[in-house]
Scaffold this active site. Structure first.
Site: not given
Ligand code: COA
Ligand code: ZN
Length: 328
Positions: A207, A15-16, A209, A240, A249
């Protein structure tokens, strides 16, 4: 040194690590790596993340990876989620545990998940409800717990406030994450000494890095305070995408080697882990930061040069005996 006899490692490389690889890693190869890692005896693996596929394209195959891995009963297969939508996907995909993410600093939380900390906590409250209904355990990670790339210092009371809010929504396992390798061992000790007595009964994870080569010293500092859960990545993969300057990590096989050299048990077969690490280097197509893959384990023995052997022959027998068999 006062160290626990045994620690539990959660492998987070799939994942990371994989999340920041620029080229999409084919699902079959991700599955192969997870299976190799589980076969080495790892008790916990963070397999993937259920996040927005456009935000982290590398884990867009999360469902397929979960469906294809060969599940071992002795391994707990988890996935990272930022919100309840991710939690529902993770539960439907059959995870054994959910790992959540929120940052201790507002700027990193906004950059990472497009939410304020307060908004994230509300999403995580919904995650806890999804998990509870599915009877899936949750571990809550806190990014930037020891420093933020945008804000530099993150005061301990700020970390405490996020821990408190997570505990209030039902968290029983908390991971303090050093997202961009800013922590030092004294700071880790100070933070844990502050938090651990305030939140009794919590399972703490560190956790780390290794961005600034302080990961293993930080882990040792936490072990001296009784922490027994650590995240690490095979080969030292990781970083990240939403934290500038983030790199890998702590390397799983380097950490396991260090622990075994000190007599701390992990339940992991280091040889199998090293083989998995070599395979991961093939998969990502480059050399990884891990040291033990290159150096061999501490008891690696090189042949004595002939000229040295000739002179050794003239020395007392005890010297020759020491050269005969590796140190136990
Ligand atoms: N999986 C899939 N789709 C998701 C989701 C998830 N966990 N969470 C939200 N969505 C979708 C919504 O259904 C929506 O879809 P639509 O546009 O088709 O209606 C869209 O994303 C927007 O939803 P919203 O709640 O407004 O999300 P956002 O655009 O503000 O994004 C996150 C928020 C959290 C979903 C996004 O920033 C994200 O996935 N971040 C992960 C970052 C990451 O993995 N970082 C590294 C690890 S620490
Ligand atoms: Zn990390």
């Amino acid at each position: 040194m006062k160290l626990p006899d045994r620690v539990t490692i959660c492998e987070v490389g799939p994942r990371d690590g994989f999340q920041i690889e620029p080229e999409f890693i084919p699902t079959e190869q991700k599955v192969e790596v997870v299976d190799l890692l589980a076969a080495s005896g790892l008790e916990r693996i963070e397999v993937t993340s259920f996040v927005h596929p456009k935000v982290v394209p590398q884990t867009r195959d999360a469902e397929q990876v979960m469906a294809k891995i060969r599940r071992r009963p002795s391994t707990r297969y988890a996935a990272l989620v930022p919100n309840d939508k991710g939690a529902v996907r993770a539960v439907d995909a059959g995870v054994d545990a959910i790992h959540t993410v929120v940052s201790a600093s507002e700027s990193h939380n906004l950059a990472n998940v497009n939410m304020t900390i307060a908004e994230s906590i509300e999403k995580l409250r919904a995650v806890m409800q999804v998990a509870e209904r599915a009877r899936v355990p949750v571990a809550c990670g806190i990014s930037t717990s020891f420093g933020c790339p945008f804000e530099t210092e993150v005061p301990i009371p700020q970390v405490e406030s996020v821990v408190r809010r997570l505990v209030d929504i039902g968290a029983r396992a908390i991971g303090l994450a050093d997202t961009t390798g800013m922590a030092n061992p004294r700071q880790v000790a100070r933070t844990l000494e502050h938090l651990m007595p305030k939140f009794p009964g919590i399972e703490w994870t560190l956790h780390t890095h290794d961005t600034r080569a302080m990961a293993i010293p930080n882990i040792l500092a936490a072990m001296e305070l009784g922490v027994t859960h650590f995240d690490s990545s095979i080969g030292g993969l990781g970083g990240c995408p939403f934290a500038p300057g983030a790199s890998g990590n702590v390397c799983t096989e380097d950490l396991v080697h260090c622990l075994h050299a000190m007599g701390v048990r992990t339940g992991i077969d280091l040889d199998r882990l090293l083989a998995a690490s070599r395979r991961v280097q093939d998969v990502v197509g480059r050399t990884l930061p891990g040291q033990i893959v290159k150096a061999g384990t501490w008891d690696r023995r090189y042949p004595v040069p002939d000229a040295v052997a000739a002179r050794l022959g003239a020395l007392p027998a005890a010297v020759a005996v020491r050269l005969g068999a590796p140190r136990a």
